[in-house]
Write an enzyme that holds these catalytic residues in place. Structure first.
Site, short mmCIF file in Angstrom:
data_model
loop_
_atom_site.label_atom_id
_atom_site.label_comp_id
_atom_site.label_asym_id
_atom_site.label_seq_id
_atom_site.Cartn_x
_atom_site.Cartn_y
_atom_site.Cartn_z
N ASP A 104 0.80 -1.23 0.00
CA ASP A 104 0.00 0.00 0.00
C ASP A 104 0.84 1.27 0.00
OD1 ASP A 104 1.02 -0.48 2.47
OD2 ASP A 104 -0.85 -0.20 3.57
N LYS A 155 7.91 8.01 18.10
CA LYS A 155 7.23 9.28 18.33
C LYS A 155 8.00 10.25 19.23
CE LYS A 155 2.81 7.09 17.59
NZ LYS A 155 1.52 6.71 18.08
N ASP A 215 1.74 6.68 1.87
CA ASP A 215 1.21 5.47 2.49
C ASP A 215 -0.31 5.54 2.27
OD1 ASP A 215 0.22 3.55 4.19
OD2 ASP A 215 0.95 4.49 6.03
P1 GTP Z 1 -5.32 -0.95 8.52
O1 GTP Z 1 -6.25 -1.96 9.08
O2 GTP Z 1 -6.05 0.23 7.96
O3 GTP Z 1 -4.22 -0.56 9.44
O4 GTP Z 1 -4.60 -1.55 7.22
P2 GTP Z 1 -3.72 -2.88 7.04
O5 GTP Z 1 -4.45 -4.05 7.57
O6 GTP Z 1 -3.37 -2.95 5.58
O7 GTP Z 1 -2.47 -2.64 7.92
P3 GTP Z 1 -1.16 -1.80 7.59
O8 GTP Z 1 -1.49 -0.61 6.77
O9 GTP Z 1 -0.46 -1.58 8.86
O10 GTP Z 1 -0.32 -2.84 6.72
C1 GTP Z 1 0.76 -2.48 5.91
C2 GTP Z 1 0.92 -3.54 4.84
O11 GTP Z 1 1.17 -4.82 5.44
C3 GTP Z 1 -0.31 -3.70 3.99
O12 GTP Z 1 0.12 -3.90 2.66
C4 GTP Z 1 -1.00 -4.91 4.56
O13 GTP Z 1 -1.74 -5.63 3.57
C5 GTP Z 1 0.15 -5.73 5.06
N1 GTP Z 1 -0.19 -6.52 6.24
C6 GTP Z 1 -0.54 -6.06 7.48
N2 GTP Z 1 -0.74 -7.08 8.32
C7 GTP Z 1 -0.51 -8.21 7.60
C8 GTP Z 1 -0.54 -9.62 7.94
O14 GTP Z 1 -0.85 -10.04 9.05
N3 GTP Z 1 -0.23 -10.49 6.92
C9 GTP Z 1 0.11 -10.07 5.67
N4 GTP Z 1 0.39 -11.00 4.75
N5 GTP Z 1 0.15 -8.76 5.34
C10 GTP Z 1 -0.15 -7.85 6.30
#
Ligand code: GTP
Length: 342
Positions: A104, A155, A215
């Site tokens: 993302d 932070k 992001d």
């Molecule tokens: P929010 O719920 O809005 O925080 O979004 P998110 O679930 O995508 O979490 P975040 O933005 O922190 O994740 C950053 C990247 O890591 C994204 O591309 C997510 O798809 C990926 N990601 C987060 N947690 C996991 C996980 O448990 N497994 C995998 N495979 N990818 C993850």
């Protein structure tokens, strides 16, 4: 060489759009976010491992019908394992050094240059770094002149911050990093593994880059990325195929088979495929999901309308999320974890 793309999160901050689709498939300029990322991979990367969980089948379906000239492996975690756990779970597909990329992030990072930096430094791990103004909202790095990172500071107050550089979400790792991650456990790469690599190897480096970095975690940043890319392409709008646009589009992007009625004005907004907008509609900073119908005379500002919803004629809405359908089973009620920023 392999690249693991982390694309398993629920993307809760992008609801209601992530109620119905994987975050990595959200369109950016009418192309899934993940496609933009794959196109930036150096030629050397011949295998892409997609670390997925939520909405795995949608991601698989997309890659079945789109060829990126590389081997794509869809690696589904039995349950979300976090950024570290997901990387460990992809271990069987790793041969040598490998990238780990958040699906993302849209940015101007040159991964080929990052790879050359990593090799020159004989690093065990290299992470991309991006400068920010508001250090107190992020984890920043303490970095030596030679680029070695000595610690992360969460932070900090502006006056105490060792730098203005934050983790920009792209990593280049040697296989030995995998030995630090326990199998089958929820593990955060950033919080649990990186500090150990710093402590035990002293070969944890930061690679700074310039240009742009977004992001795409929130609706506001989803809109910003469109604005930025439209401006970079010197376009005031983009529209997909088979559209009937009689109104005005300004700094906006509309998908395929979209209709915009007479005297309607769409500003700084994104409309997915098959949206029907009536006449005399005003829209500003909105994201409109697939197959949404918007009646005549509607006024929307800062509004997110989920897939398949409809807005009755004459409605005025500001700062709202429209979702009147059931929330998918198992979808978390709040954010589970956040890698970047908070
Ligand atoms: P929010 O719920 O809005 O925080 O979004 P998110 O679930 O995508 O979490 P975040 O933005 O922190 O994740 C950053 C990247 O890591 C994204 O591309 C997510 O798809 C990926 N990601 C987060 N947690 C996991 C996980 O448990 N497994 C995998 N495979 N990818 C993850």
């Amino acid at each position: 060489m392999e690249a693991i793309i982390l694309a398993g999160g629920f993307g809760t901050r992008l609801r209601p759009f992530t109620f119905t689709r994987a975050k990595s498939l959200l369109p950016i300029l009418n192309e899934p976010m993940i496609a933009h990322l794959i196109k930036t991979l150096p030629k050397k990367v011949d295998t892409v491992v997609l670390a997925v969980n939520y909405r795995r089948e949608q991601i698989e379906e997309y890659f079945c019908s789109h060829d990126f000239g590389r081997t794509i492996i869809v690696n589904e975690e039995p349950e979300p394992l976090g950024t570290g756990g997901a990387v460990k779970f992809a271990e069987k597909h790793i041969v040598g050094n490998f990238f780990v990329l958040n699906a993302d992030i849209i940015c101007s990072l040159n991964l080929g240059e990052m790879l050359r930096f990593h090799e020159r430094k004989k690093a065990v791990a290299t992470i991309s770094l991006w400068p920010v103004e508001n250090v107190s909202e992020f984890g920043v790095v303490d970095i030596r002149n030679d680029g070695a990172i000595t610690k992360f500071v969460e932070k900090p107050k502006a006056e105490d911050a060792p730098s203005d550089l934050i983790n920009a979400g792209a990593y280049l790792l040697e296989p030995q990093v995998l030995n630090y991650i326990e199998s089958g456990k929820l593990v955060s790469m950033e919080k649990e593994i990186f500090p150990q690599i710093i402590q035990n190897t002293g070969r944890f480096f930061g690679y700074k880059f310039q240009g742009h970095w977004i992001d795409v975690g929130r609706i506001s940043s989803y809109l910003s990325v469109h604005r930025l890319l439209l401006e970079k392409q010197k376009k005031t709008f983009i529209q997909g195929e088979q559209c009937n646009v009689y109104g005005k589009l300004q700094l906006s992007c509309v998908g395929n088979k979209v209709t915009v009625g007479k005297n309607s004005s769409i500003d700084s907004s994104v409309l997915f495929d098959e949206v029907v907008v009536g006449e005399n509609v005003t829209m500003d900073h909105c994201v409109i999901g697939q197959n949404v119908t918007i009646g005549d005379g509607v006024m929307l500002r800062n509004v997110a309308v989920g897939d398949n919803e409809s807005i009755r004629q004459g409605t005025s809405l500001e700062n709202a999320v429209v979702w009147n359908q059931p929330i998918p089973e198992g979808y978390p009620s709040k954010q589970i974890g956040n890698v970047i920023g908070e």
